[in-house]
Design a protein around this motif. Structure first.
Motif, PDB file in Angstrom:
ATOM      1  N   VAL A 138       0.859  -1.187   0.000  1.00 41.68           N
ATOM      2  CA  VAL A 138       0.000   0.000   0.000  1.00 41.68           C
ATOM      3  C   VAL A 138       0.896   1.239   0.000  1.00 41.68           C
ATOM      4  O   VAL A 138       1.906   1.282   0.712  1.00 41.68           O
ATOM      5  N   PHE A 139       0.514   2.250  -0.789  1.00 44.06           N
ATOM      6  CA  PHE A 139       1.268   3.503  -0.817  1.00 44.06           C
ATOM      7  C   PHE A 139       0.877   4.369   0.378  1.00 44.06           C
ATOM      8  O   PHE A 139      -0.312   4.616   0.625  1.00 44.06           O
ATOM      9  N   VAL A 140       1.891   4.841   1.127  1.00 42.33           N
ATOM     10  CA  VAL A 140       1.681   5.775   2.232  1.00 42.33           C
ATOM     11  C   VAL A 140       2.624   6.956   2.043  1.00 42.33           C
ATOM     12  O   VAL A 140       3.544   6.920   1.218  1.00 42.33           O
ATOM     13  N   LEU A 141       2.392   8.007   2.821  1.00 41.40           N
ATOM     14  CA  LEU A 141       3.190   9.226   2.691  1.00 41.40           C
ATOM     15  C   LEU A 141       4.463   9.167   3.524  1.00 41.40           C
ATOM     16  O   LEU A 141       4.459   8.650   4.643  1.00 41.40           O
ATOM     17  N   LYS A 142       5.512   9.735   2.976  1.00 44.21           N
ATOM     18  CA  LYS A 142       6.770   9.853   3.725  1.00 44.21           C
ATOM     19  C   LYS A 142       6.755  11.048   4.667  1.00 44.21           C
ATOM     20  O   LYS A 142       7.462  11.053   5.670  1.00 44.21           O
ATOM     21  N   GLU A 144       8.319  11.184  -4.904  1.00 38.15           N
ATOM     22  CA  GLU A 144       9.165  11.463  -3.746  1.00 38.15           C
ATOM     23  C   GLU A 144       8.373  11.585  -2.456  1.00 38.15           C
ATOM     24  O   GLU A 144       8.927  11.523  -1.366  1.00 38.15           O
ATOM     25  N   HIS A 145       7.043  11.775  -2.576  1.00 34.40           N
ATOM     26  CA  HIS A 145       6.206  11.948  -1.389  1.00 34.40           C
ATOM     27  C   HIS A 145       5.778  10.617  -0.774  1.00 34.40           C
ATOM     28  O   HIS A 145       5.298  10.597   0.366  1.00 34.40           O
ATOM     29  N   VAL A 146       5.902   9.512  -1.524  1.00 31.89           N
ATOM     30  CA  VAL A 146       5.282   8.257  -1.074  1.00 31.89           C
ATOM     31  C   VAL A 146       6.304   7.135  -0.949  1.00 31.89           C
ATOM     32  O   VAL A 146       7.415   7.207  -1.471  1.00 31.89           O
ATOM     33  N   LYS A 147       5.887   6.090  -0.244  1.00 30.69           N
ATOM     34  CA  LYS A 147       6.657   4.854  -0.127  1.00 30.69           C
ATOM     35  C   LYS A 147       5.666   3.700  -0.038  1.00 30.69           C
ATOM     36  O   LYS A 147       4.459   3.903   0.191  1.00 30.69           O
ATOM     37  N   ASN A 193      -6.686  -7.696   5.289  1.00 31.94           N
ATOM     38  CA  ASN A 193      -8.066  -7.511   5.743  1.00 31.94           C
ATOM     39  C   ASN A 193      -8.309  -6.135   6.365  1.00 31.94           C
ATOM     40  O   ASN A 193      -9.398  -5.886   6.889  1.00 31.94           O
ATOM     41  N   ALA A 194      -7.324  -5.249   6.335  1.00 27.78           N
ATOM     42  CA  ALA A 194      -7.484  -3.921   6.936  1.00 27.78           C
ATOM     43  C   ALA A 194      -7.087  -2.806   5.982  1.00 27.78           C
ATOM     44  O   ALA A 194      -6.851  -1.679   6.414  1.00 27.78           O
ATOM     45  N   ILE A 195      -7.010  -3.104   4.690  1.00 26.25           N
ATOM     46  CA  ILE A 195      -6.635  -2.075   3.711  1.00 26.25           C
ATOM     47  C   ILE A 195      -7.790  -1.083   3.561  1.00 26.25           C
ATOM     48  O   ILE A 195      -8.927  -1.490   3.286  1.00 26.25           O
ATOM     49  N   PRO A 196      -7.552   0.223   3.734  1.00 24.59           N
ATOM     50  CA  PRO A 196      -8.630   1.218   3.604  1.00 24.59           C
ATOM     51  C   PRO A 196      -9.210   1.225   2.187  1.00 24.59           C
ATOM     52  O   PRO A 196      -8.499   0.988   1.208  1.00 24.59           O
ATOM     53  N   GLU A 197     -10.502   1.509   2.105  1.00 25.47           N
ATOM     54  CA  GLU A 197     -11.153   1.595   0.791  1.00 25.47           C
ATOM     55  C   GLU A 197     -10.577   2.764   0.003  1.00 25.47           C
ATOM     56  O   GLU A 197     -10.425   3.865   0.522  1.00 25.47           O
ATOM     57  N   GLU A 231      -1.204  13.256   6.656  1.00 26.85           N
ATOM     58  CA  GLU A 231      -0.071  13.197   7.571  1.00 26.85           C
ATOM     59  C   GLU A 231       0.916  12.099   7.171  1.00 26.85           C
ATOM     60  O   GLU A 231       0.594  11.209   6.370  1.00 26.85           O
ATOM     61  N   LYS A 232       2.099  12.148   7.766  1.00 26.79           N
ATOM     62  CA  LYS A 232       3.143  11.158   7.536  1.00 26.79           C
ATOM     63  C   LYS A 232       2.625   9.754   7.888  1.00 26.79           C
ATOM     64  O   LYS A 232       1.940   9.563   8.872  1.00 26.79           O
ATOM     65  N   ASP A 233       2.952   8.779   7.035  1.00 27.03           N
ATOM     66  CA  ASP A 233       2.570   7.364   7.177  1.00 27.03           C
ATOM     67  C   ASP A 233       1.079   7.117   6.972  1.00 27.03           C
ATOM     68  O   ASP A 233       0.590   6.016   7.230  1.00 27.03           O
ATOM     69  N   GLU A 234       0.346   8.113   6.490  1.00 23.75           N
ATOM     70  CA  GLU A 234      -1.074   7.933   6.169  1.00 23.75           C
ATOM     71  C   GLU A 234      -1.212   7.330   4.779  1.00 23.75           C
ATOM     72  O   GLU A 234      -0.486   7.688   3.861  1.00 23.75           O
ATOM     73  N   ALA A 235      -2.155   6.397   4.625  1.00 24.92           N
ATOM     74  CA  ALA A 235      -2.388   5.784   3.323  1.00 24.92           C
ATOM     75  C   ALA A 235      -2.948   6.811   2.342  1.00 24.92           C
ATOM     76  O   ALA A 235      -3.781   7.642   2.703  1.00 24.92           O
ATOM     77  N   VAL A 236      -2.478   6.759   1.106  1.00 27.65           N
ATOM     78  CA  VAL A 236      -2.990   7.652   0.062  1.00 27.65           C
ATOM     79  C   VAL A 236      -4.308   7.083  -0.447  1.00 27.65           C
ATOM     80  O   VAL A 236      -4.345   5.980  -0.985  1.00 27.65           O
ATOM     81  N   LEU A 237      -5.396   7.840  -0.259  1.00 23.97           N
ATOM     82  CA  LEU A 237      -6.730   7.385  -0.651  1.00 23.97           C
ATOM     83  C   LEU A 237      -7.247   8.193  -1.841  1.00 23.97           C
ATOM     84  O   LEU A 237      -6.915   9.374  -2.001  1.00 23.97           O
ATOM     85  N   ALA A 238      -8.090   7.544  -2.650  1.00 25.69           N
ATOM     86  CA  ALA A 238      -8.616   8.193  -3.851  1.00 25.69           C
ATOM     87  C   ALA A 238      -9.446   9.425  -3.514  1.00 25.69           C
ATOM     88  O   ALA A 238      -9.470  10.388  -4.291  1.00 25.69           O
ATOM     89  N   VAL A 239     -10.152   9.430  -2.361  1.00 30.05           N
ATOM     90  CA  VAL A 239     -11.001  10.572  -2.012  1.00 30.05           C
ATOM     91  C   VAL A 239     -10.187  11.779  -1.579  1.00 30.05           C
ATOM     92  O   VAL A 239     -10.730  12.877  -1.450  1.00 30.05           O
ATOM     93  N   LYS A 240      -8.879  11.598  -1.341  1.00 28.92           N
ATOM     94  CA  LYS A 240      -8.051  12.691  -0.863  1.00 28.92           C
ATOM     95  C   LYS A 240      -7.154  13.289  -1.935  1.00 28.92           C
ATOM     96  O   LYS A 240      -6.390  14.220  -1.664  1.00 28.92           O
ATOM     97  N   VAL A 241      -7.262  12.766  -3.160  1.00 29.53           N
ATOM     98  CA  VAL A 241      -6.491  13.313  -4.276  1.00 29.53           C
ATOM     99  C   VAL A 241      -7.388  13.424  -5.495  1.00 29.53           C
ATOM    100  O   VAL A 241      -8.430  12.758  -5.587  1.00 29.53           O
TER     101      VAL A 241
END
Length: 277
Positions: free
Chosen positions: A50-54, A66-69, A76-80, A104-114
């Motif tokens: 899963v892609f999260v923010l650095k 460069e923003h993600v890792k 069973n806990a991957i955010p929608e 925030e840092k280490d937050e999962a990148v979600l489609a509703v937020k971009v």
């Protein structure tokens, strides 16, 4: 005597050393067993990338590689709406997505937020399919004293003259605010005294709002976060507000009366009789 004392001392030291050795072995075995069990437990939970923010990223910034890792996330806990593949988040066209909300840092990148690739963080990127944006005029009192923020939900009340009475009526519920004045960033906390707010609604409701705005005064009421209460029809006039009971006059038709006129000398006398069917 000294020989006996020395022998006892040597035996005691030997027993103590043996006890320490046995305890060390037992602790080592326990730690090895615990590590093995933890490894087995971890292997029982399937993991997915899963892609999260650095680091923290603000509204309106372009999201780059460069923003993600990538981290391993329990399946069973991957955010929608989370991004799990590079081409999905960063298409081959090279178009970048824009951040719609602070993340925030280490937050999962979600489609509703971009946004979609290549889009900016304007109001059009937030409109759902079949919905339209419409601006309502507000001031300090009608705009909840400036405490409205993009993303909030509001009820809309109309005040005007209807059927010869001054009436206030709830005409829309739970409308989502897309922007306050020209600000679409929902993460701003400072109150803003706005002159307009932009709401999202389907075209028929947009027409109703336009008619209401041109024929009376609109007032917004802030809906609490997570409040999904269904509100029945609300309408009040001045008499209801002041507790004045309106008297209804009922007109009754006068009963039909039939008479017979007779003359007695110079005097005319009317005698009531039953009217014919």
């Amino acid at each position: 005597m000294r020989v006996l004392f020395g022998l006892v001392l040597v035996v005691g030291i030997g027993l103590a050393g043996f006890a320490v050795y046995m305890a060390k072995n037992r602790i080592g075995e326990y730690q090895a067993t615990l590590a093995e069990q933890q490894a087995k437990l971890a292997s029982n939970v399937p993991l997915e990338p899963v892609f999260v923010l650095k680091k923290r990223i603000a509204y309106g910034e372009k999201l780059t590689k460069e923003h993600v890792k990538i981290i391993a996330w329990p399946e069973n806990a991957i955010p929608e709406g989370a991004f799990q593949e590079g081409p999905a988040l960063f298409p081959e066209s090279g178009d970048l997505r824009t951040v719609l909300r602070v993340m925030e840092k280490d937050e999962a990148v979600l489609a509703v937020k971009v946004t979609e690739p290549g889009e900016d963080a304007g109001v059009s990127s937030r409109l759902q399919k079949g919905m339209r944006a419409f601006a309502l005029r507000v001031d300090v009192s009608s705009g909840v004293s400036g405490f409205l923020r993009p993303g909030d939900n509001v009820d809309v009340y109309w005040t005007g003259k209807a059927r010869g009475r001054n009436v206030t009526k709830l005409i829309e519920t739970n409308l989502q605010l897309l922007a306050v004045d020209q600000i679409a960033d929902g993460d701003r906390n400072a109150p803003t005294i706005a002159r307009t707010v932009t709401v999202m609604a389907p075209p028929p409701r947009i027409a109703a709002l336009a008619q209401a705005q041109s024929s009376g005064r609109l007032t917004l009421s802030l809906v609490g976060a997570g409040d999904d209460t269904e509100i029945a029809s609300v309408e009040i006039d001045q008499n209801e507000l002041l507790g004045i009971e309106e008297k209804v006059q009922i007109e009754r038709e006068a009963a039909e009366v039939c008479t017979i006129k007779t003359r007695k000398g110079a005097e005319v006398v009317e005698i009531p009789v039953q009217c014919p069917e």
